[in-house]
Design a protein around this motif. Structure first.
Motif, PDB file in Angstrom:
ATOM      1  N   ARG A  51       7.480 -21.868   4.390  1.00 56.51           N
ATOM      2  CA  ARG A  51       6.705 -22.250   3.204  1.00 56.51           C
ATOM      3  C   ARG A  51       5.296 -22.691   3.588  1.00 56.51           C
ATOM      4  NH1 ARG A  51      12.175 -25.155   1.331  1.00 56.51           N
ATOM      5  NH2 ARG A  51      13.252 -23.242   0.699  1.00 56.51           N
ATOM      6  N   ALA A  52       5.161 -23.286   4.781  1.00 55.22           N
ATOM      7  CA  ALA A  52       3.825 -23.665   5.242  1.00 55.22           C
ATOM      8  C   ALA A  52       2.955 -22.439   5.497  1.00 55.22           C
ATOM      9  CB  ALA A  52       3.935 -24.510   6.507  1.00 55.22           C
ATOM     10  N   ILE A  53       3.572 -21.344   5.939  1.00 58.71           N
ATOM     11  CA  ILE A  53       2.811 -20.100   6.104  1.00 58.71           C
ATOM     12  C   ILE A  53       2.207 -19.672   4.767  1.00 58.71           C
ATOM     13  CG2 ILE A  53       3.026 -17.627   6.606  1.00 58.71           C
ATOM     14  CD1 ILE A  53       5.128 -18.348   8.731  1.00 58.71           C
ATOM     15  N   LEU A  54       3.019 -19.757   3.726  1.00 57.77           N
ATOM     16  CA  LEU A  54       2.556 -19.313   2.401  1.00 57.77           C
ATOM     17  C   LEU A  54       1.556 -20.271   1.774  1.00 57.77           C
ATOM     18  CD1 LEU A  54       5.900 -18.043   0.784  1.00 57.77           C
ATOM     19  CD2 LEU A  54       4.254 -16.769   2.170  1.00 57.77           C
ATOM     20  N   THR A  55       1.769 -21.582   1.974  1.00 60.47           N
ATOM     21  CA  THR A  55       0.957 -22.572   1.254  1.00 60.47           C
ATOM     22  C   THR A  55      -0.207 -23.124   2.065  1.00 60.47           C
ATOM     23  OG1 THR A  55       2.402 -24.395   1.965  1.00 60.47           O
ATOM     24  CG2 THR A  55       2.971 -23.276  -0.096  1.00 60.47           C
ATOM     25  N   ASP A  56      -0.195 -22.891   3.386  1.00 55.36           N
ATOM     26  CA  ASP A  56      -1.247 -23.463   4.238  1.00 55.36           C
ATOM     27  C   ASP A  56      -1.933 -22.391   5.091  1.00 55.36           C
ATOM     28  OD1 ASP A  56      -2.861 -25.338   5.539  1.00 55.36           O
ATOM     29  OD2 ASP A  56      -1.381 -25.662   7.106  1.00 55.36           O
ATOM     30  N   VAL A  57      -1.151 -21.664   5.875  1.00 53.89           N
ATOM     31  CA  VAL A  57      -1.743 -20.695   6.801  1.00 53.89           C
ATOM     32  C   VAL A  57      -2.551 -19.630   6.062  1.00 53.89           C
ATOM     33  CG1 VAL A  57      -1.252 -18.904   8.505  1.00 53.89           C
ATOM     34  CG2 VAL A  57       0.000 -21.053   8.576  1.00 53.89           C
ATOM     35  N   TYR A  58      -1.962 -18.999   5.055  1.00 53.14           N
ATOM     36  CA  TYR A  58      -2.687 -17.948   4.330  1.00 53.14           C
ATOM     37  C   TYR A  58      -3.841 -18.499   3.496  1.00 53.14           C
ATOM     38  CZ  TYR A  58       0.963 -14.535   5.618  1.00 53.14           C
ATOM     39  OH  TYR A  58       1.814 -13.704   6.296  1.00 53.14           O
ATOM     40  N   PRO A  59      -3.610 -19.513   2.669  1.00 51.38           N
ATOM     41  CA  PRO A  59      -4.737 -20.001   1.854  1.00 51.38           C
ATOM     42  C   PRO A  59      -5.903 -20.527   2.675  1.00 51.38           C
ATOM     43  CG  PRO A  59      -2.651 -20.801   0.966  1.00 51.38           C
ATOM     44  CD  PRO A  59      -2.339 -20.163   2.288  1.00 51.38           C
ATOM     45  N   GLN A  60      -5.601 -21.176   3.816  1.00 50.95           N
ATOM     46  CA  GLN A  60      -6.662 -21.743   4.658  1.00 50.95           C
ATOM     47  C   GLN A  60      -7.188 -20.745   5.689  1.00 50.95           C
ATOM     48  OE1 GLN A  60      -7.985 -24.734   4.071  1.00 50.95           O
ATOM     49  NE2 GLN A  60      -6.545 -24.962   2.353  1.00 50.95           N
ATOM     50  N   ARG A  61      -6.585 -19.557   5.716  1.00 49.81           N
ATOM     51  CA  ARG A  61      -6.973 -18.520   6.684  1.00 49.81           C
ATOM     52  C   ARG A  61      -6.946 -19.049   8.115  1.00 49.81           C
ATOM     53  NH1 ARG A  61     -11.726 -14.950   3.662  1.00 49.81           N
ATOM     54  NH2 ARG A  61     -10.544 -14.592   1.750  1.00 49.81           N
ATOM     55  N   ARG A  62      -5.873 -19.751   8.439  1.00 52.44           N
ATOM     56  CA  ARG A  62      -5.763 -20.356   9.774  1.00 52.44           C
ATOM     57  C   ARG A  62      -5.588 -19.307  10.868  1.00 52.44           C
ATOM     58  NH1 ARG A  62      -4.442 -25.949  10.031  1.00 52.44           N
ATOM     59  NH2 ARG A  62      -4.300 -26.928   7.979  1.00 52.44           N
ATOM     60  N   PHE A  63      -4.726 -18.324  10.632  1.00 49.16           N
ATOM     61  CA  PHE A  63      -4.544 -17.232  11.585  1.00 49.16           C
ATOM     62  C   PHE A  63      -3.769 -16.124  10.872  1.00 49.16           C
ATOM     63  CE2 PHE A  63      -1.155 -20.330  12.359  1.00 49.16           C
ATOM     64  CZ  PHE A  63       0.003 -19.560  12.300  1.00 49.16           C
ATOM     65  N   ASP A  64      -3.671 -14.963  11.533  1.00 52.25           N
ATOM     66  CA  ASP A  64      -2.969 -13.817  10.951  1.00 52.25           C
ATOM     67  C   ASP A  64      -1.504 -13.827  11.374  1.00 52.25           C
ATOM     68  OD1 ASP A  64      -5.199 -12.752   9.632  1.00 52.25           O
ATOM     69  OD2 ASP A  64      -5.860 -11.705  11.438  1.00 52.25           O
ATOM     70  N   VAL A  65      -0.612 -13.671  10.415  1.00 50.30           N
ATOM     71  CA  VAL A  65       0.830 -13.663  10.689  1.00 50.30           C
ATOM     72  C   VAL A  65       1.494 -12.680   9.732  1.00 50.30           C
ATOM     73  CG1 VAL A  65       1.047 -15.736   9.243  1.00 50.30           C
ATOM     74  CG2 VAL A  65       2.930 -15.092  10.742  1.00 50.30           C
ATOM     75  N   TRP A  66       2.437 -11.907  10.279  1.00 46.20           N
ATOM     76  CA  TRP A  66       3.073 -10.832   9.513  1.00 46.20           C
ATOM     77  C   TRP A  66       4.579 -10.815   9.721  1.00 46.20           C
ATOM     78  CZ3 TRP A  66      -0.932 -10.105  12.966  1.00 46.20           C
ATOM     79  CH2 TRP A  66      -2.171  -9.633  12.467  1.00 46.20           C
ATOM     80  N   GLY A  67       5.267 -10.256   8.741  1.00 44.81           N
ATOM     81  CA  GLY A  67       6.614  -9.742   8.948  1.00 44.81           C
ATOM     82  C   GLY A  67       6.487  -8.283   9.344  1.00 44.81           C
ATOM     83  N   LEU A  68       7.380  -7.827  10.219  1.00 44.08           N
ATOM     84  CA  LEU A  68       7.362  -6.440  10.684  1.00 44.08           C
ATOM     85  C   LEU A  68       8.472  -5.664   9.980  1.00 44.08           C
ATOM     86  CD1 LEU A  68       6.990  -7.188  14.506  1.00 44.08           C
ATOM     87  CD2 LEU A  68       5.167  -6.510  12.913  1.00 44.08           C
ATOM     88  N   TRP A  69       8.122  -4.510   9.432  1.00 47.94           N
ATOM     89  CA  TRP A  69       9.066  -3.748   8.619  1.00 47.94           C
ATOM     90  C   TRP A  69       9.154  -2.307   9.110  1.00 47.94           C
ATOM     91  CZ3 TRP A  69      11.725  -6.206   4.654  1.00 47.94           C
ATOM     92  CH2 TRP A  69      11.312  -7.517   4.399  1.00 47.94           C
ATOM     93  N   LEU A  70      10.383  -1.816   9.212  1.00 45.31           N
ATOM     94  CA  LEU A  70      10.656  -0.442   9.627  1.00 45.31           C
ATOM     95  C   LEU A  70      11.456   0.227   8.513  1.00 45.31           C
ATOM     96  CD1 LEU A  70      10.748   1.814  11.832  1.00 45.31           C
ATOM     97  CD2 LEU A  70      12.893   0.755  12.622  1.00 45.31           C
ATOM     98  N   GLN A  71      10.839   1.160   7.813  1.00 46.76           N
ATOM     99  CA  GLN A  71      11.495   1.882   6.721  1.00 46.76           C
ATOM    100  C   GLN A  71      12.177   0.917   5.741  1.00 46.76           C
ATOM    101  OE1 GLN A  71      14.048   4.689   8.768  1.00 46.76           O
ATOM    102  NE2 GLN A  71      12.355   6.089   9.139  1.00 46.76           N
ATOM    103  N   GLY A  72      11.452  -0.131   5.383  1.00 47.32           N
ATOM    104  CA  GLY A  72      11.948  -1.075   4.399  1.00 47.32           C
ATOM    105  C   GLY A  72      12.863  -2.157   4.934  1.00 47.32           C
ATOM    106  N   THR A  73      13.135  -2.158   6.242  1.00 51.11           N
ATOM    107  CA  THR A  73      14.000  -3.166   6.860  1.00 51.11           C
ATOM    108  C   THR A  73      13.158  -4.138   7.683  1.00 51.11           C
ATOM    109  OG1 THR A  73      15.883  -1.648   7.004  1.00 51.11           O
ATOM    110  CG2 THR A  73      15.905  -3.549   8.494  1.00 51.11           C
ATOM    111  N   TYR A  74      13.406  -5.431   7.506  1.00 50.45           N
ATOM    112  CA  TYR A  74      12.702  -6.453   8.288  1.00 50.45           C
ATOM    113  C   TYR A  74      13.215  -6.415   9.725  1.00 50.45           C
ATOM    114  CZ  TYR A  74      11.095 -11.138   9.719  1.00 50.45           C
ATOM    115  OH  TYR A  74      10.499 -12.207  10.370  1.00 50.45           O
TER     116      TYR A  74
END
Length: 210
Positions: A51-74
């Protein structure tokens, strides 16, 4: 804003609320934790981190973070960020064990490196891999990482600090839907359970054979 990245097989997607359970399952996996050199963290702490990624990291642009997906699978997690480990940016990735051994680790790292060069303007990037993680160290050598030094923890475990020029790795044909990027294999994607877990995280290890 963290861009969407694409490589030959993978999509790097910024996390959304519906990805929480997949993120928690990855960081609660005993094999992943073992290769990252960390104990299993209580589930509530991992959910708080997500939840901190969604509410702090992204809004504050602290760093880049991703989920990795292969043909729709995490299939895993990736980051490019500054940490206290080095005077620069670390590449961090963790893959779910059922997706080890398919060459995805190298593809992730090449994608991260491309992003680091093209979008962040970095000339080099760092990775930290457990000394016992032979498959990931072999992959790093193949990609062009070179060792800088060993870091010995209080418990005696050894982590290799590696560095690579961002333009060195062989191309992974990342096509950005925002841009592409690559770097280090399965690492310790943010260590939960600290007061400011997202910023203070000590990302160190590559998680598992790649």
């Amino acid at each position: 804003m963290t861009p969407v990245l694409r490589t030959e097989r993978l999509e790097f997607l910024p996390y959304r609320p519906e990805h929480e359970d997949a993120f928690v399952a990855l960081l609660r996996n005993e094999q992943v934790c073992r290769w990252m050199g960390q104990d299993l963290v209580p589930e509530p702490d991992i959910r708080a981190l997500f939840r901190a990624i969604l509410t702090d990291v992204y809004p504050q642009r602290r760093f880049d973070v991703w989920g990795l997906w292969l043909q729709g699978t995490y299939v895993g997690h990736a980051e490019v960020k500054k940490t206290g480990n080095v005077d620069g940016h670390e590449l961090v990735t963790a893959l779910a064990p059922e997706h080890w051994g398919r060459g995805l680790g190298g593809e992730v790292v090449r994608g991260l490196l491309r992003h680091a060069a093209d979008n962040l303007g970095l000339e080099e990037a760092y990775g930290m891999v457990g000394a016992e993680n032979t498959p990931s160290l072999t992959m790093c050598r193949r990609l062009g990482f070179r060792p800088l030094r060993d870091v010995v923890a209080d418990d005696g475990s050894v982590t290799r600090l590696l560095v690579i020029p961002t333009r060195t790795a062989s191309p992974a044909t990342p096509t950005p839907s925002g841009t592409a990027g690559p770097t280090t294999p399965a690492a310790d994607p943010v260590r939960p359970a600290e007061a400011d877990a997202v910023e203070a995280a000590d990302t160190k290890r590559t998680a598992g054979p790649v």
